[in-house]
Design a protein around this motif. Structure first.
Motif, short mmCIF file in Angstrom:
data_model
loop_
_atom_site.label_atom_id
_atom_site.label_comp_id
_atom_site.label_asym_id
_atom_site.label_seq_id
_atom_site.Cartn_x
_atom_site.Cartn_y
_atom_site.Cartn_z
N THR A 182 0.85 -1.19 0.00
CA THR A 182 0.00 0.00 0.00
C THR A 182 0.88 1.23 0.00
O THR A 182 1.96 1.24 0.58
CB THR A 182 -0.92 0.01 1.24
OG1 THR A 182 -1.72 -1.17 1.23
CG2 THR A 182 -1.82 1.24 1.26
N ALA A 183 0.42 2.28 -0.67
CA ALA A 183 1.13 3.55 -0.67
C ALA A 183 0.26 4.59 0.03
O ALA A 183 -0.97 4.53 -0.02
CB ALA A 183 1.45 4.00 -2.09
N TYR A 184 0.91 5.53 0.68
CA TYR A 184 0.22 6.62 1.36
C TYR A 184 0.73 7.94 0.78
O TYR A 184 1.94 8.17 0.71
CB TYR A 184 0.47 6.55 2.87
CG TYR A 184 -0.12 5.31 3.49
CD1 TYR A 184 -1.41 5.30 3.98
CD2 TYR A 184 0.62 4.12 3.55
CE1 TYR A 184 -1.96 4.15 4.54
CE2 TYR A 184 0.08 2.97 4.09
CZ TYR A 184 -1.22 2.99 4.58
OH TYR A 184 -1.76 1.84 5.11
N CYS A 209 1.34 5.48 -8.31
CA CYS A 209 1.76 4.29 -7.58
C CYS A 209 2.04 3.13 -8.52
O CYS A 209 2.93 2.31 -8.27
CB CYS A 209 0.69 3.93 -6.55
SG CYS A 209 0.54 5.19 -5.25
N ARG A 213 5.66 0.89 -9.05
CA ARG A 213 5.79 -0.56 -9.17
C ARG A 213 6.48 -0.95 -10.48
O ARG A 213 7.27 -1.89 -10.52
CB ARG A 213 4.40 -1.21 -9.11
CG ARG A 213 3.73 -1.13 -7.74
CD ARG A 213 2.53 -2.03 -7.66
NE ARG A 213 1.49 -1.65 -8.62
CZ ARG A 213 0.52 -0.78 -8.38
NH1 ARG A 213 0.46 -0.17 -7.19
NH2 ARG A 213 -0.38 -0.51 -9.29
N ALA A 217 11.07 3.37 -7.47
CA ALA A 217 10.94 4.62 -6.72
C ALA A 217 11.92 5.69 -7.18
O ALA A 217 11.57 6.87 -7.25
CB ALA A 217 11.13 4.35 -5.22
N ILE A 244 5.03 10.54 -1.19
CA ILE A 244 4.48 9.20 -1.32
C ILE A 244 5.32 8.25 -0.49
O ILE A 244 6.53 8.14 -0.69
CB ILE A 244 4.49 8.73 -2.80
CG1 ILE A 244 3.76 9.74 -3.69
CG2 ILE A 244 3.83 7.34 -2.91
CD1 ILE A 244 3.89 9.43 -5.18
N ASN A 246 5.78 4.41 0.26
CA ASN A 246 5.44 3.15 -0.38
C ASN A 246 5.85 1.98 0.52
O ASN A 246 7.03 1.80 0.79
CB ASN A 246 6.15 3.06 -1.74
CG ASN A 246 5.52 2.03 -2.64
OD1 ASN A 246 4.31 1.93 -2.75
ND2 ASN A 246 6.35 1.24 -3.30
#
Length: 247
Positions: A182-184, A209, A213, A217, A244, A246
């Motif tokens: 999950t990413a925030y 996001c 993947r 990054a 972000i 990750n």
């Protein structure tokens, strides 16, 4: 280990007027804890020092949260329960008090330093999200993008601010479960305001996001400033800051 991708750009409209970026951000990791803070100084005539206020806001959030983790270093479950119970009260008051105390050392005009503040704490077990004012705290899985803490809407461009009396009364917080893969995303309002609707904004969060993947990054981090410059130019014209995290 959480990977952090971040960029902050001066808004296209602000550049045309010769104005500086009013956003500030901080991202810090210690052990398995990640601290993120984003602030958006108001930039109005009544807030001529709002960039300095934003700088102080992100510093204060990180410092206050570090103190809580030091206090509960051997009791992560107890800390989670405390943040669940007191995040929007005791923690919010501590941040407001610390920020106003530091501003008062510079000036008696607290309003001149007005700023919003968003914060996110990520641990292997839980996250703690803090919101005062506008901007976005987004959780992104492979197929969905959703707001963690949806802000209270105000009329026009008004927003809640650290400089307001009893600012902590308007703080919204949430404690939730940290999720793998999950990413925030934590971002100032210039990001979402650059899209015509919420669906367009959510698609962009998903695309960012997905790019992490697919390309990694480092590649996204290198390109993010250019993407945000274009977003501001074709959208809100406002400053944009995006972080972000990750998992």
């Amino acid at each position: 280990m959480v990977s952090i991708i971040s960029a902050s750009v001066c808004g296209a409209a602000h550049k045309l007027k010769g104005q500086e970026c009013q956003d500030s951000f901080a991202a810090e990791q210690f052990g398995d804890v990640t601290l993120i803070a984003v602030a958006d100084g108001h930039g109005s005539e009544s807030c001529p020092h709002s960039r300095a206020g934003a700088d102080l806001a992100v510093e204060v959030f990180v410092r206050v949260m570090r103190k809580y983790f030091a206090l509960y270093s051997r009791e992560p479950d107890t800390l989670r329960d405390y943040l669940q119970r007191e995040g929007s009260r005791a923690v919010a008051r501590a941040i407001e008090h610390d920020w106003k105390q530091r501003v008062s050392q510079k000036s008696s005009d607290i309003a001149a330093y007005g700023t919003t503040l968003l914060g996110l704490v990520l641990t292997p077990m839980f996250y703690f999200a803090y919101r005062l004012g506008d901007g976005d705290l987004i959780e992104v899985s492979q197929n969905s993008s959703q707001e963690i803490v949806r802000g209270n809407k105000q009329l026009g461009v008004a927003t809640y601010s650290l400089c307001h009396p009893n600012a902590s009364d308007y703080v919204l917080t949430k404690v939730g479960e940290s999720k793998a893969n999950t990413a925030y995303i934590v971002a100032t309002d210039g990001f979402a305001n650059s899209y015509p609707d919420e669906d367009g904004f959510n698609r962009t969060c998903l695309d960012y996001c997905a790019a992490i993947r697919e390309h990694g990054a480092n590649t996204v981090n290198a390109n993010l400033p250019d993407w945000l410059e274009e977003t501001s130019r074709e959208g809100s014209g406002d400053d944009i800051t995006v972080i972000i995290a990750n998992l």
